[in-house]
Scaffold this motif. Structure first.
Motif, PDB file in Angstrom:
ATOM      1  N   GLY A 168       0.865  -1.187   0.000  1.00 47.55           N
ATOM      2  CA  GLY A 168       0.000   0.000   0.000  1.00 47.55           C
ATOM      3  C   GLY A 168       0.890   1.221   0.000  1.00 47.55           C
ATOM      4  N   LEU A 169       0.861   1.952   1.089  1.00 53.41           N
ATOM      5  CA  LEU A 169       1.792   3.075   1.254  1.00 53.41           C
ATOM      6  C   LEU A 169       2.654   2.757   2.483  1.00 53.41           C
ATOM      7  N   TRP A 170       3.393   1.705   2.421  1.00 57.38           N
ATOM      8  CA  TRP A 170       4.303   1.211   3.464  1.00 57.38           C
ATOM      9  C   TRP A 170       3.559   0.628   4.661  1.00 57.38           C
ATOM     10  N   CYS A 171       2.297   0.339   4.550  1.00 53.71           N
ATOM     11  CA  CYS A 171       1.528   0.059   5.773  1.00 53.71           C
ATOM     12  C   CYS A 171       0.966  -1.343   5.924  1.00 53.71           C
ATOM     13  N   GLY A 187      -0.262   9.457  11.298  1.00 52.71           N
ATOM     14  CA  GLY A 187       1.111   9.790  11.647  1.00 52.71           C
ATOM     15  C   GLY A 187       1.318  11.297  11.733  1.00 52.71           C
ATOM     16  N   SER A 188       0.687  12.032  10.818  1.00 53.14           N
ATOM     17  CA  SER A 188       0.823  13.500  10.852  1.00 53.14           C
ATOM     18  C   SER A 188       0.308  14.046  12.176  1.00 53.14           C
ATOM     19  N   GLU A 189      -0.844  13.574  12.581  1.00 52.84           N
ATOM     20  CA  GLU A 189      -1.411  14.030  13.869  1.00 52.84           C
ATOM     21  C   GLU A 189      -0.506  13.605  15.017  1.00 52.84           C
ATOM     22  N   GLY A 190       0.157  12.469  14.863  1.00 54.56           N
ATOM     23  CA  GLY A 190       1.104  12.024  15.892  1.00 54.56           C
ATOM     24  C   GLY A 190       2.235  13.028  16.027  1.00 54.56           C
ATOM     25  N   ASN A 191       2.725  13.528  14.894  1.00 57.19           N
ATOM     26  CA  ASN A 191       3.829  14.491  14.955  1.00 57.19           C
ATOM     27  C   ASN A 191       3.366  15.874  15.402  1.00 57.19           C
ATOM     28  N   ASP A 192       2.131  16.254  15.073  1.00 55.57           N
ATOM     29  CA  ASP A 192       1.575  17.498  15.631  1.00 55.57           C
ATOM     30  C   ASP A 192       1.495  17.387  17.147  1.00 55.57           C
ATOM     31  N   GLY A 208      13.549  14.616   5.160  1.00 57.42           N
ATOM     32  CA  GLY A 208      12.818  13.715   6.041  1.00 57.42           C
ATOM     33  C   GLY A 208      11.336  13.861   5.742  1.00 57.42           C
ATOM     34  N   TYR A 209      10.528  12.868   6.110  1.00 58.21           N
ATOM     35  CA  TYR A 209       9.074  13.011   5.918  1.00 58.21           C
ATOM     36  C   TYR A 209       8.391  12.789   7.261  1.00 58.21           C
ATOM     37  N   HIS A 210       7.578  13.785   7.660  1.00 61.56           N
ATOM     38  CA  HIS A 210       6.883  13.650   8.938  1.00 61.56           C
ATOM     39  C   HIS A 210       5.402  13.968   8.829  1.00 61.56           C
ATOM     40  N   GLY A 211       4.867  14.031   7.606  1.00 62.36           N
ATOM     41  CA  GLY A 211       3.433  14.206   7.461  1.00 62.36           C
ATOM     42  C   GLY A 211       3.061  15.399   6.619  1.00 62.36           C
ATOM     43  N   SER A 212       1.763  15.600   6.516  1.00 64.05           N
ATOM     44  CA  SER A 212       1.249  16.591   5.572  1.00 64.05           C
ATOM     45  C   SER A 212       0.400  17.670   6.229  1.00 64.05           C
ATOM     46  N   ALA A 270      13.765  12.378  13.941  1.00 58.72           N
ATOM     47  CA  ALA A 270      14.313  11.719  12.761  1.00 58.72           C
ATOM     48  C   ALA A 270      13.664  10.349  12.570  1.00 58.72           C
ATOM     49  N   GLU A 271      13.554   9.935  11.319  1.00 57.84           N
ATOM     50  CA  GLU A 271      13.180   8.555  11.026  1.00 57.84           C
ATOM     51  C   GLU A 271      14.448   7.699  11.167  1.00 57.84           C
ATOM     52  N   PRO A 272      14.369   6.530  11.803  1.00 56.95           N
ATOM     53  CA  PRO A 272      15.565   5.672  11.877  1.00 56.95           C
ATOM     54  C   PRO A 272      16.139   5.410  10.487  1.00 56.95           C
ATOM     55  N   GLY A 296      12.055   6.973   4.881  1.00 50.76           N
ATOM     56  CA  GLY A 296      11.279   6.172   3.937  1.00 50.76           C
ATOM     57  C   GLY A 296      10.958   6.938   2.669  1.00 50.76           C
ATOM     58  N   ALA A 297      10.008   7.884   2.796  1.00 51.69           N
ATOM     59  CA  ALA A 297       9.547   8.624   1.619  1.00 51.69           C
ATOM     60  C   ALA A 297      10.679   9.401   0.948  1.00 51.69           C
ATOM     61  N   GLY A 298      11.726   9.715   1.687  1.00 51.24           N
ATOM     62  CA  GLY A 298      12.870  10.430   1.114  1.00 51.24           C
ATOM     63  C   GLY A 298      13.678   9.563   0.169  1.00 51.24           C
ATOM     64  N   ALA A 328      11.908   9.515  17.685  1.00 55.27           N
ATOM     65  CA  ALA A 328      12.069   8.640  16.520  1.00 55.27           C
ATOM     66  C   ALA A 328      10.727   8.557  15.812  1.00 55.27           C
ATOM     67  N   ASP A 329      10.697   8.965  14.559  1.00 53.89           N
ATOM     68  CA  ASP A 329       9.468   8.822  13.774  1.00 53.89           C
ATOM     69  C   ASP A 329       9.465   7.406  13.201  1.00 53.89           C
ATOM     70  N   GLU A 330       8.649   6.566  13.818  1.00 45.06           N
ATOM     71  CA  GLU A 330       8.615   5.134  13.498  1.00 45.06           C
ATOM     72  C   GLU A 330       7.441   4.789  12.586  1.00 45.06           C
ATOM     73  N   VAL A 331       6.879   5.808  11.926  1.00 48.37           N
ATOM     74  CA  VAL A 331       5.665   5.559  11.130  1.00 48.37           C
ATOM     75  C   VAL A 331       5.929   4.510  10.050  1.00 48.37           C
ATOM     76  N   ILE A 332       7.116   4.534   9.442  1.00 54.14           N
ATOM     77  CA  ILE A 332       7.448   3.502   8.451  1.00 54.14           C
ATOM     78  C   ILE A 332       8.234   2.350   9.088  1.00 54.14           C
ATOM     79  N   CYS A 333       9.210   2.671   9.921  1.00 56.57           N
ATOM     80  CA  CYS A 333      10.082   1.605  10.460  1.00 56.57           C
ATOM     81  C   CYS A 333       9.393   0.748  11.509  1.00 56.57           C
TER      82      CYS A 333
HETATM   83  N1  PXG Z   1       6.037  10.065   9.387  1.00 59.80           N
HETATM   84  C1  PXG Z   1       6.564   9.258   8.446  1.00 59.80           C
HETATM   85  C2  PXG Z   1       7.964   8.742   8.617  1.00 59.80           C
HETATM   86  C3  PXG Z   1       5.799   8.892   7.337  1.00 59.80           C
HETATM   87  O1  PXG Z   1       6.328   8.105   6.389  1.00 59.80           O
HETATM   88  C4  PXG Z   1       3.987  10.234   8.233  1.00 59.80           C
HETATM   89  C5  PXG Z   1       4.797  10.547   9.301  1.00 59.80           C
HETATM   90  C6  PXG Z   1       2.613  10.805   8.187  1.00 59.80           C
HETATM   91  O2  PXG Z   1       1.666   9.821   8.392  1.00 59.80           O
HETATM   92  P1  PXG Z   1       0.166  10.014   7.828  1.00 59.80           P
HETATM   93  O3  PXG Z   1      -0.552   8.846   8.437  1.00 59.80           O
HETATM   94  O4  PXG Z   1      -0.332  11.297   8.352  1.00 59.80           O
HETATM   95  O5  PXG Z   1       0.246  10.019   6.328  1.00 59.80           O
HETATM   96  C7  PXG Z   1       4.477   9.391   7.227  1.00 59.80           C
HETATM   97  C8  PXG Z   1       3.602   9.062   6.057  1.00 59.80           C
HETATM   98  C9  PXG Z   1       5.285   8.481   0.230  1.00 59.80           C
HETATM   99  C10 PXG Z   1       4.353   8.817   1.328  1.00 59.80           C
HETATM  100  O6  PXG Z   1       5.180   9.136  -0.814  1.00 59.80           O
HETATM  101  C11 PXG Z   1       4.700   8.480   2.607  1.00 59.80           C
HETATM  102  C12 PXG Z   1       3.843   8.824   3.652  1.00 59.80           C
HETATM  103  C13 PXG Z   1       2.653   9.466   3.401  1.00 59.80           C
HETATM  104  C14 PXG Z   1       2.313   9.797   2.074  1.00 59.80           C
HETATM  105  C15 PXG Z   1       3.166   9.472   1.034  1.00 59.80           C
HETATM  106  O7  PXG Z   1       6.106   7.580   0.370  1.00 59.80           O
HETATM  107  N2  PXG Z   1       4.257   8.555   4.930  1.00 59.80           N
END
Ligand code: PXG
Length: 454
Positions: A59-62, A121-126, A153-157, A226-228, A231-233, A259-264
């Motif tokens: 899916g999207l790493w999930c 995950g975004s709400e988690g980082n907020d 780094g990616y921490h949400g939208s 930081a993400e360990p 991922g998205a980067g 540690a942003d463990e959303v992917i790891c």
């Molecule tokens: N932290 C990390 C490390 C993520 O990868 C989020 C926070 C945010 O989670 P939510 O559930 O709010 O999306 C993510 C999300 C991509 C891609 O293009 C990756 C994510 C989301 C959308 C696209 O790989 N990761």
């Protein structure tokens, strides 16, 4: 995508007329029309044209436990009938959220026994940003507000999530980052290491944290996030020297480490958390994705006992969401964790499928387009280059997108981040399915090379 199937065309028309898709060029999507995914089982997806596709991205790493597990549907259905919703505000709670918090404490690193739940995950980082600042204010150091994060780094939208993230193309839209968030270099040796060895570069990149702490002033820095492994980067595996040096710096200065463990998290590296893999001992960990295997939205923030002890002295934490700890999501997450645990899925990844995937993927190193193959656990990246020795790219050719399209058309989902192809299949992928993934990847690399030469 023009389709002869009237049902596909009907759905594409609905997309054109009514849907605004995330991270998409709306106009371009209208012209091409989306691929419609209709069902899934195990590691495979089916689209409305009847194509079977190996989902190399879970899916999207999930989707950790794979698609189509009835147990999760049953857990949701049972919980929906019993208590579909109640909130956790006003001194109330419900059994699923409490049992889930305990189940997470049992698998989290030692000393991390409390969880604040969110919807993503975004709400988690907020939540993290507000909690870090609240924590320091309670300790009488309200100036410790700045969060240090990393470029790419990616921490949400959400506004805070996108600000914490280091994606410049996100910052460009909407005046981000918000104040109080600063970024340092990422440990991406292949793209940014220049003439340094990976080991030298790892130390250099880690030292950027110390320089930034000194520049901002330790009395103004609240946390480093930081993400360990990013991922998205682009599945960026830090050089071996990176985390040990970061840990030395963190030990020296009084700041929190998130540690942003959303992917790891939840098994991606072959350990429960990326923080276990690198022995990071964070103060907070953001979670989402694998928590529910993506079957239902849920995220959260796991918090170290010492931090909770301070928060306990601070009165109300004026923060929370309608769906914090939603009972149906909690019931699904509990069942997901039970499956991961009872079926020993992470142990199997660690001992069998991760080593197998990593060695099979590295066979692609002999391909003329491939500059580097790297990976950990069930995460992998393939760098596409024009010149292997100098790591020179095919500038301006959109090689990653060409390869991604070939993959889609040949029954494989492999994502492109620039000219880096990335994979993160469901944790239940078998060795035979890994063989299929690697064979398809090689075929698509061949097709991409021919397209570039043609
Ligand atoms: N932290 C990390 C490390 C993520 O990868 C989020 C926070 C945010 O989670 P939510 O559930 O709010 O999306 C993510 C999300 C991509 C891609 O293009 C990756 C994510 C989301 C959308 C696209 O790989 N990761």
């Amino acid at each position: 995508m023009t389709s002869n199937n009237p049902q596909t065309r009907e759905w594409q028309a609905l997309s054109n007329d009514h849907h605004l898709a995330p991270f998409s060029d709306f106009k371009q999507l209208k012209e091409k029309g989306p691929r419609i995914i209709t069902s899934a089982k195990g590691v495979y997806l089916w689209d409305s044209e009847g194509n079977k596709i190996l989902d190399g991205m879970a899916g999207l790493w999930c989707v950790a436990i794979g698609y189509g597990r009835d147990e999760l549907a049953d857990a949701a259905s049972k919980q929906m009938r019993e208590l579909p919703y109640y909130n956790l505000f006003f001194q109330t709670a419900h059994p699923p959220v409490l049992e889930l918090a305990k189940a997470i404490a049992d698998i989290a690193p030692e000393g991390m026994n409390h969880v604040f739940f969110t919807g993503s995950g975004s709400e988690g980082n907020d939540t993290m940003l507000r909690m870090v600042r609240h924590y320091w204010a309670i300790k009488g150091q309200p100036n410790k507000k700045v969060i240090i994060s990393r470029k790419n780094g990616y921490h949400g939208s959400t506004v805070a999530g996108a600000s914490l993230g280091g994606m410049t193309y996100m910052h460009e839209q909407g005046d981000l980052p918000i104040p109080g968030i600063v970024h340092i270099a990422q440990p991406y040796w292949f793209a940014e290491g220049g003439d340094m060895t990976p080991e030298e570069f790892g130390v250099w990149a880690a030292n950027q944290l110390e320089e930034k702490i000194l520049e901002v002033g330790v009395d103004n820095v609240g946390a480093f996030i930081a993400e360990p492994i990013q991922g998205a980067g682009g599945v960026i595996i830090p050089p071996e020297t990176y985390w040990p040096r970061i840990k030395e710096i963190l030990a020296k200065y009084d700041i929190l480490f998130v540690a942003d463990e959303v992917i790891c998290g939840f098994g991606r590296t072959g350990e429960w958390f990326g923080s276990d893999f690198y022995d990071l001992k964070p103060d907070m960990m953001t979670i989402a994705k694998g928590l529910t295997s993506g079957y239902i939205p849920m995220g959260g923030l796991i918090v170290r006992d010492e931090v909770v002890a301070v928060l306990n002295e601070g009165g109300d934490f004026n923060h929370g969401f309608t769906y914090s700890g939603h009972p149906v999501a909690a019931a699904v997450a509990l069942e997901n964790i039970r499956i991961l645990r009872d079926e020993k899925i992470i142990e199997h990844v660690h001992a069998e499928t991760a080593p197998y995937l990593q060695s099979r993927l590295r066979e692609l190193n002999d391909h003329p387009l491939v500059g580097e193959v790297r990976g950990v656990g069930l995460l992998g990246a393939i760098e596409l280059v024009q010149d292997k020795a100098t790591r020179k790219r095919y500038e301006g050719r959109g090689v990653g997108m060409i390869c991604r399209t070939f993959c889609f058309d040949n029954g494989l989902i492999m994502r492109a981040v620039g000219d880096t192809m990335i994979i993160a299949p469901p944790l239940v992928i078998t060795k035979a399915e890994i063989d299929e993934l690697v064979a398809k990847a090689r075929k698509c690399l061949d097709l991409t090379l021919s397209a570039l030469q043609g």
